[in-house]
Design a protein around this motif. Structure first.
Motif, PDB file in Angstrom:
ATOM      1  N   MET A   1      29.136  34.205  52.942  1.00 36.29           N
ATOM      2  CA  MET A   1      28.076  33.579  52.201  1.00 36.29           C
ATOM      3  C   MET A   1      28.671  32.900  50.970  1.00 36.29           C
ATOM      4  N   VAL A   2      28.318  31.665  50.711  1.00 35.00           N
ATOM      5  CA  VAL A   2      28.762  30.951  49.528  1.00 35.00           C
ATOM      6  C   VAL A   2      27.660  31.063  48.482  1.00 35.00           C
ATOM      7  N   LEU A   3      28.018  31.523  47.312  1.00 35.48           N
ATOM      8  CA  LEU A   3      27.035  31.706  46.258  1.00 35.48           C
ATOM      9  C   LEU A   3      27.157  30.607  45.222  1.00 35.48           C
ATOM     10  N   ASP A   4      26.054  30.236  44.637  1.00 28.49           N
ATOM     11  CA  ASP A   4      26.009  29.200  43.606  1.00 28.49           C
ATOM     12  C   ASP A   4      26.709  29.718  42.353  1.00 28.49           C
ATOM     13  N   PRO A   5      27.789  29.061  41.906  1.00 26.82           N
ATOM     14  CA  PRO A   5      28.533  29.559  40.751  1.00 26.82           C
ATOM     15  C   PRO A   5      27.795  29.353  39.434  1.00 26.82           C
ATOM     16  N   ARG A   6      26.664  28.675  39.453  1.00 23.77           N
ATOM     17  CA  ARG A   6      25.956  28.386  38.208  1.00 23.77           C
ATOM     18  C   ARG A   6      24.831  29.370  37.941  1.00 23.77           C
ATOM     19  N   LEU A  14      21.309  43.992  40.299  1.00 22.02           N
ATOM     20  CA  LEU A  14      22.136  45.169  40.596  1.00 22.02           C
ATOM     21  C   LEU A  14      22.198  45.356  42.109  1.00 22.02           C
ATOM     22  N   GLY A  15      23.351  45.719  42.603  1.00 24.39           N
ATOM     23  CA  GLY A  15      23.513  45.979  44.030  1.00 24.39           C
ATOM     24  C   GLY A  15      23.872  44.765  44.863  1.00 24.39           C
ATOM     25  N   GLU A  16      23.830  43.570  44.278  1.00 24.32           N
ATOM     26  CA  GLU A  16      24.224  42.378  45.036  1.00 24.32           C
ATOM     27  C   GLU A  16      25.660  42.536  45.514  1.00 24.32           C
ATOM     28  N   GLU A  17      25.925  42.054  46.731  1.00 27.68           N
ATOM     29  CA  GLU A  17      27.274  42.130  47.283  1.00 27.68           C
ATOM     30  C   GLU A  17      27.732  40.757  47.735  1.00 27.68           C
ATOM     31  N   TYR A  18      29.033  40.589  47.748  1.00 29.30           N
ATOM     32  CA  TYR A  18      29.633  39.322  48.127  1.00 29.30           C
ATOM     33  C   TYR A  18      30.951  39.611  48.827  1.00 29.30           C
ATOM     34  N   GLU A  19      31.255  38.860  49.875  1.00 24.26           N
ATOM     35  CA  GLU A  19      32.577  38.932  50.501  1.00 24.26           C
ATOM     36  C   GLU A  19      33.103  37.513  50.633  1.00 24.26           C
ATOM     37  N   SER A  20      34.288  37.303  50.147  1.00 24.54           N
ATOM     38  CA  SER A  20      34.883  35.966  50.147  1.00 24.54           C
ATOM     39  C   SER A  20      35.526  35.649  51.487  1.00 24.54           C
ATOM     40  N   PHE A  73      36.273  34.544  43.805  1.00 22.19           N
ATOM     41  CA  PHE A  73      34.938  35.003  43.406  1.00 22.19           C
ATOM     42  C   PHE A  73      34.216  33.938  42.594  1.00 22.19           C
ATOM     43  N   THR A  74      33.062  33.531  43.063  1.00 27.17           N
ATOM     44  CA  THR A  74      32.181  32.688  42.265  1.00 27.17           C
ATOM     45  C   THR A  74      30.816  33.341  42.273  1.00 27.17           C
ATOM     46  N   ARG A  75      30.317  33.656  41.132  1.00 29.58           N
ATOM     47  CA  ARG A  75      29.071  34.412  41.068  1.00 29.58           C
ATOM     48  C   ARG A  75      28.150  33.911  39.961  1.00 29.58           C
ATOM     49  N   ALA A  76      28.651  33.633  38.790  1.00 31.09           N
ATOM     50  CA  ALA A  76      27.760  33.443  37.656  1.00 31.09           C
ATOM     51  C   ALA A  76      28.299  32.396  36.698  1.00 31.09           C
ATOM     52  N   THR A  77      27.453  32.020  35.764  1.00 29.90           N
ATOM     53  CA  THR A  77      27.868  31.133  34.687  1.00 29.90           C
ATOM     54  C   THR A  77      28.605  31.991  33.672  1.00 29.90           C
ATOM     55  N   ALA A 102      32.925  42.256  46.505  1.00 30.19           N
ATOM     56  CA  ALA A 102      32.454  42.550  45.152  1.00 30.19           C
ATOM     57  C   ALA A 102      31.011  43.006  45.196  1.00 30.19           C
ATOM     58  N   LYS A 103      30.671  43.911  44.280  1.00 26.52           N
ATOM     59  CA  LYS A 103      29.304  44.415  44.183  1.00 26.52           C
ATOM     60  C   LYS A 103      28.956  44.578  42.705  1.00 26.52           C
ATOM     61  N   VAL A 104      27.766  44.108  42.331  1.00 24.05           N
ATOM     62  CA  VAL A 104      27.283  44.256  40.965  1.00 24.05           C
ATOM     63  C   VAL A 104      26.816  45.704  40.791  1.00 24.05           C
ATOM     64  N   VAL A 105      27.479  46.447  39.876  1.00 22.89           N
ATOM     65  CA  VAL A 105      27.155  47.864  39.700  1.00 22.89           C
ATOM     66  C   VAL A 105      26.549  48.179  38.334  1.00 22.89           C
ATOM     67  N   ASP A 106      26.600  47.223  37.405  1.00 20.64           N
ATOM     68  CA  ASP A 106      25.983  47.440  36.101  1.00 20.64           C
ATOM     69  C   ASP A 106      25.646  46.089  35.493  1.00 20.64           C
ATOM     70  N   LYS A 107      24.642  46.112  34.656  1.00 24.89           N
ATOM     71  CA  LYS A 107      24.165  44.893  34.015  1.00 24.89           C
ATOM     72  C   LYS A 107      23.553  45.300  32.688  1.00 24.89           C
ATOM     73  N   LYS A 108      24.001  44.667  31.588  1.00 24.78           N
ATOM     74  CA  LYS A 108      23.426  45.046  30.303  1.00 24.78           C
ATOM     75  C   LYS A 108      23.367  43.845  29.369  1.00 24.78           C
ATOM     76  N   ASN A 109      22.388  43.892  28.497  1.00 31.19           N
ATOM     77  CA  ASN A 109      22.249  42.877  27.462  1.00 31.19           C
ATOM     78  C   ASN A 109      23.300  43.118  26.387  1.00 31.19           C
TER      79      ASN A 109
END
Length: 145
Positions: A1-6, A14-20, A73-77, A102-109
């Motif tokens: 899956m190709v994810l939008d890098p922006r 949380l929990g999103e997964e990606y395989e390059s 890895f392309t995931r975020a801005t 890759a898997k998103v395991v934490d997210k914080k402000n």
């Protein structure tokens, strides 16, 4: 899956997964990385010496593979790299094809209102599905304006 890098912090769950896709490590990669880094250790540069070792041939620099996985890895801005906890588990040899999970395991402000931090579990696998490196990275990610 190709994810939008922006993607923005707010869009990442949380929990999103990606395989390059895979990327084959070449002799040219090793030679160029040795020149760039100044790391001419015999593990990477002396084919005859390495024939007599447990590896049987030259191996890639661990930091070269760490850099390659970053490019896979392309995931975020992302505004920056916030941290790294990493383990080098097995050698990568010339001709090995590595990929990233890759898997998103934490997210914080963060204190700054326009950004947040995501933590990713990352695993580099070779063509035999063997784990060659793994760890966690923290990315500073822009929030939606």
């Amino acid at each position: 899956m190709v994810l939008d890098p922006r993607r923005y912090f707010d869009e990442i769950e949380l929990g999103e997964e990606y395989e390059s896709p895979g990327r084959t490590v070449t002799e040219a990669d090793i030679v160029m990385f040795a020149g760039l880094s100044g790391d001419y250790n015999v593990l990477h540069t002396d084919a005859e010496f390495m024939k007599k070792t447990v590896f049987g041939e030259r191996i890639a620099h661990g930091l070269l593979c760490l850099a390659i996985q970053s490019g896979l890895f392309t995931r975020a801005t992302a505004l920056g790299f916030g941290g790294l906890r990493w383990k080098f588990k097995a050698p990568v040899k010339i001709g090995d094809t590595i990929r990233l999970r890759a898997k998103v395991v934490d997210k914080k402000n963060l204190d700054t209102p326009d950004r947040g931090q995501i933590t990713l579990d990352r695993t580099i696998l070779n063509q035999r599905d063997e784990v060659v490196q793994q760890g966690q990275t923290d990315l500073i990610v822009q929030k939606r304006p």
